[in-house]
Every structure is written in C-alpha cells, then in structure tokens.
Design an enzyme around this catalytic site. Sequence first.
Site, PDB file in Angstrom:
ATOM      1  N   SER A 125       0.853  -1.182   0.000  1.00  0.00           N
ATOM      2  CA  SER A 125       0.000   0.000   0.000  1.00  0.00           C
ATOM      3  C   SER A 125       0.885   1.226   0.000  1.00  0.00           C
ATOM      4  O   SER A 125       2.073   1.164   0.360  1.00  0.00           O
ATOM      5  CB  SER A 125      -0.886   0.003   1.253  1.00  0.00           C
ATOM      6  OG  SER A 125      -1.453   1.279   1.496  1.00  0.00           O
ATOM      7  N   TYR A 158      -2.847  -0.419  10.241  1.00  0.00           N
ATOM      8  CA  TYR A 158      -2.769  -0.770   8.822  1.00  0.00           C
ATOM      9  C   TYR A 158      -1.398  -0.416   8.259  1.00  0.00           C
ATOM     10  O   TYR A 158      -0.739  -1.227   7.595  1.00  0.00           O
ATOM     11  CB  TYR A 158      -3.861  -0.031   8.059  1.00  0.00           C
ATOM     12  CG  TYR A 158      -3.869  -0.313   6.569  1.00  0.00           C
ATOM     13  CD1 TYR A 158      -4.330  -1.527   6.072  1.00  0.00           C
ATOM     14  CD2 TYR A 158      -3.423   0.645   5.657  1.00  0.00           C
ATOM     15  CE1 TYR A 158      -4.344  -1.788   4.711  1.00  0.00           C
ATOM     16  CE2 TYR A 158      -3.432   0.399   4.299  1.00  0.00           C
ATOM     17  CZ  TYR A 158      -3.901  -0.814   3.833  1.00  0.00           C
ATOM     18  OH  TYR A 158      -3.910  -1.071   2.479  1.00  0.00           O
TER      19      TYR A 158
END
Length: 260
Positions: free
Chosen positions: A144, A157
């Site tokens: 990501s 995250y």
Amino acid sequence: MSATLAGRHILVTGGGSGIARAAAERYDREGAIVTVLNRSVTGAAAVREASGGRIRTLVGDGTELDTLRTAVAAAVDGDGRLDNLTCGIGVFDDRCRISDLAGEELLVAAEESWRVNVRATLLAVNAAVPALRAAHGSITLTLSESAFAATGGGVLYGSSKWALRGVVDHLAAELAPDIRVNGVAPGGTGGTRFGGLSSLGQTRTADQVDGRNERIAAGTLLGITAMPEDHAGAYRFLADPVDAKVVTGVVIRTDGGRRL
C-alpha cells in the site's frame, strides 16, 4: 494474450474482490490458469462467472494454513509446479488512532491486523514454496502507499504494510535464485469494498466513505482516482517470467504520484 503467461498456473489469495480480483482477471485474460481463494462465497462465484468459468475458485479462510495448503494443491500443474503466488488478502483499520483505543481493544485489533495482513502472507508463501521452487516461479505481495508514508490508513494498517515491505526484501534474499519476490503498492483506489477490523466492530467499507474518490484524486500528482484494474498491469508484469526475469526485491508504487 501474453505468450509468456499463457498456460502458467497462478494462485491469487483474496482474489474475489478489489485489486486482487483485477489482478486475477488480468492473468486470466493473458491466458494463465488462475485459481482464486476467497473467503466470501459471493465473491468467489462472481469472479468465476465473470470469467466464463475459466477462473477456478475455492472458498475458505486464507489466514489458515490448512486452507492455504489446499489452495496450493488445487492450483498447481500436473507436475506439482506453481508459476506465481499473488497475495491479496488484507484488512483496513478505518484510520483508527491507537491513542483513542482502550488497551484491551488495541490488543485484539493489533492481532487481527497482523494475522490478516502479515501472517496470512507468510503462511501462503510457506505453503507454496515447494511448488514455486519447482517452477522457478515468483511471488507478488500487495502492499500500500501506507508502506511508504503516514497516509492511507492508521498506524495498525500502515505498520502491517511496512512489515510487508520488509518481507519483500527478506524473502527475495531467502528464496533466490529459485523464486523471485516482488510487491505492488497501490494508492487509494475507488470501486472497492475494502473492509475494516471486525474486532473493533468496523462495518464501514471504503465505498461508503463520502468524498473519498475526490480526496484520492486531489492527493496525487496525476490528479486521478485509480480503479482496481489500473493496478493490474503491475501485477501482470511482475508475474511474467520473461519481462520480469531479472526483477526481484522490487515494489512497484501504483499510487498516481502520491503527494507527500
């Protein structure tokens, strides 16, 4: 159709939706023999039907070792070889702040984030290594933009994706010269239903966040909001044993030129 991917056996975990599904469908269009492992019955059925039945699907929890072993066994060719493993399982944290959580909440949320985003990837690789080594295959992990900057999610995250950034480097070294290991780091993406942490009761999905697509576009140099299929070319390239023959330990950032 790619002559170099045609007939190659590829397993995609979490390939029933979002970016992983787009990667699986791109592999299929390039002539690969694709198997998707997905927890959702609906998601698995959707990707199978959209491919006209060409993409084979298994329903199961991709965080469990026995399930992953079953998926690898289903995905290999007649000689027990697997050409590519693409790991697409992930869970978001809905940008939660650990300073706002009770200690007990943090314990269970951190465990869920690690189990889904990191441990599941390690287990998938562990299950697939013998078949990948037999084929001199490759592994593609899904990271990501949060693996490079404090954006795109909260600390749970983000730290899990930073961990996967390290996993790419370490696995590339460990598995060389037999298996190439790379990653794709997508930026914010529209058209996805990325879910939150069930341990915190996070039921909102990415598509339910008002104004999200506009904020994504405003935060990139290209001024666009990527869709899942916009990342698929990076996955196709990394899985290609000819075009990416000398590429390992690399993370391709498909984030539209994220503004820091």
